[in-house]
Scaffold this active site. Sequence first.
Site, PDB file in Angstrom:
ATOM      1  N   GLU A 118      -9.775   0.214  -5.622  1.00  0.00           N
ATOM      2  CA  GLU A 118      -9.175   0.636  -4.363  1.00  0.00           C
ATOM      3  C   GLU A 118      -7.877   1.404  -4.578  1.00  0.00           C
ATOM      4  O   GLU A 118      -7.448   1.646  -5.691  1.00  0.00           O
ATOM      5  CB  GLU A 118      -8.920  -0.597  -3.497  1.00  0.00           C
ATOM      6  CG  GLU A 118     -10.173  -1.388  -3.168  1.00  0.00           C
ATOM      7  CD  GLU A 118      -9.842  -2.651  -2.407  1.00  0.00           C
ATOM      8  OE1 GLU A 118     -10.030  -2.644  -1.180  1.00  0.00           O
ATOM      9  OE2 GLU A 118      -9.387  -3.619  -3.032  1.00  0.00           O
ATOM     10  N   ASP A 120       0.830  -1.213   0.000  1.00  0.00           N
ATOM     11  CA  ASP A 120       0.000   0.000   0.000  1.00  0.00           C
ATOM     12  C   ASP A 120       0.859   1.254   0.000  1.00  0.00           C
ATOM     13  O   ASP A 120       0.655   2.192   0.770  1.00  0.00           O
ATOM     14  CB  ASP A 120      -0.937   0.021   1.213  1.00  0.00           C
ATOM     15  CG  ASP A 120      -1.852  -1.189   1.269  1.00  0.00           C
ATOM     16  OD1 ASP A 120      -2.121  -1.770   0.208  1.00  0.00           O
ATOM     17  OD2 ASP A 120      -2.300  -1.547   2.371  1.00  0.00           O
TER      18      ASP A 120
END
Length: 538
Positions: free
Chosen positions: A209, A40
Site C-alpha cells: 500500500e 499517510d
Amino acid sequence: MLSALFAIHLVGVFVEPSLFTREASAQGYRNPIIYADVPDNTICRVGDYYYMISTTMHLMPGAPMMRSKDLKHWETVSYVFDRIEDGDRYNLVDGKTVYGQGQWAASLRHYFGKFYVWFTTNGEPYQGFLYTADKAEGPWKLVSRPPHFHDGSFFIDDDGRVYIFYNSGEAVELTRAILDETGKTWGQEAVLRRFSIPVRDGIENALLEGNNMMKINGRYYLLMISWPRDNIRREVCYRAESLDGPWEKKIILNHALPPFPTAGVAQGGIVDSPTGEWYGIFFQDRNGVGRTPCLLPCRWEDGWPVLGNAEGKVPDDTSAKYIHQTGILGNDEFSSDRLSLYWQWNHNPVNEAWSLTERHGYLRMKTSRVVDNLFVAPNTITQRMEGPKCVGTVCLDISKMQDGDKCGLSAFCGTSGVLCISRNGKSSVLSMEVQNIELDKQHTVSKVRVEQKAKVRIPGTKRPVYLRVYGDFTNGRDIATFAYSLDGKDFIPIGSDMKMIFDGNTFFMGTKFAIFNYATKQKGGYIDIDWFHIDHEG
C-alpha cells in the site's frame, strides 16, 4: 520549460548526499517528529517551504495542509475541503457513520504552478476527489470526481501524461482533460491504458500500500509499504528507466523505532532541501496516540534512496526533547470570528448550530438534533492529543442547558473516556464514563456500551465548570485520567484510569480531545465554551 518546472516543484535537483545528511541530521531531535495522529503522509517542496498532507477520515474539515521550513516544526495552513456531501453517513443521520472511512491517503503534488491533491474515500460511494489551489492556504477548488483508486498516487510525467498508481502497484493513465478544470464526466473512456508493476516477492502478503510515485533525475521511483510474513512492516522502492519497465526493487527501510518493536516505520515520501539534501517522513503506529510521523535522513546509494542513519535505523536523539507542534494543536480562547485550524468536527457539522459571534470570546454550541448517544451527536469538536504526555482543560458555561442535555469533554475514540454533565430537570450531574461503540458492516452504530465509573452533583448552574483529561502515552502506556474543578484552581480526580486503544474496526485513528453538547429530549439548549488549553509534559 516543463522539465524545469518539475525540477523545481516536484523533486528538486539530485545531488550526492553531504556529511550533513549522513550524520548531523540524525542529531538534535526526537522521533516521532510529530507525536500525534498525522498518518499517510505525502510531502513536496515549493521554494523554501515543505508541504505535507494527511488522512483525517471522518473529521471535518478534512485533508489538512501543513507547512514547514525545517521539516521539524509544522503548522496547519488550510484544509482542502470543508465537508463531504456524499449522503447521510457523513451527517450522522439515523446512526449512519463514516467512522474509520471517509478521506484516506491523499496524494499531494505541485505542477504548473499549482498544488494538486488527490484522494479517494473509503466506504460507499467509493469515489475520488481532485482538488487544486494556487496557494497551499487555499482557496481549494474541486476539479473532478474520478473513480476510486485505493491509496492512489497522483503523477504527471514530463510529457504531460497523467497517471494514478494504486493498490499493489497497479496504474492507470488518464486523459489530460483532468487538468483543464472542466469537471469532465468520468467513465471507461477516461482511461487510456492500464498496467501493473510486478511488486511481490515470495514472502510478502496483503496489499503493498501507500503508493508514492516520483520522477527523479529522469528515473521513475515508486515507494510502497511491504507486509512480509513473519516480519515488521517495511518500506520498499521500485525503480525503472521507463514506466513499461523493467522494474527493480530494493528495501529502503526496515526498522521499528523503540519501544514499539513490531511497528515498522513506513508509508510516506522523500523530498529534497533547497541545498540538495534529501529527507523522508514516514509514520509509525503508536497505539492510543495514533500514527505518528518520523523524520529520517535519505542518502543516495547507487541511484537508490536509502532511509535512516548509517545503520539503516530511524534516528532518535534521546538527549533531545520532543517537539510540541503548537502549529497543529494548542490553546484557543475563542476570541476570533473564525474557528481555529486546530479544530475538526466529528463528521459534517450543523453550521447553524454553532457560533463564535453570538457571544464574543466564546464558542457557542447549540443542540440541533435529539440523539441517544455521543457517537451520533452532531457538532462534537475535536483536536489531536499529543505525546508523550498532555493535558486538555476546557471551561464551560452550562447555564443554558435544558432538561436531557449532555455536554462535556472526552478522550474520544472507539473506546472513549467521557466526562459528561447531564441536566436532569434543574439539577446537573457530572459523571466519568467509559463508552464503547460497535459498528455493523455498513458502519452504522449497532451498540454503545456505557460503563459509569463515578458521578458527582454539580451545585447550581451559574458558575463555570472546568473539565480536564490527562493523556499519558509514554512507552505505550496509553492511559487517560480525568478531573474537574468548580473554581479553575483545585482539580478533583474523578473515576478511574482508561486505556486508550487504536481500534481498526471503528475509528482507525488516535484518541482525540473532544468537546460535545447534545440533546436527548428536546432541542434548544446550548453551552458556551470560554477556552480550551493544552499543556505538555515530556
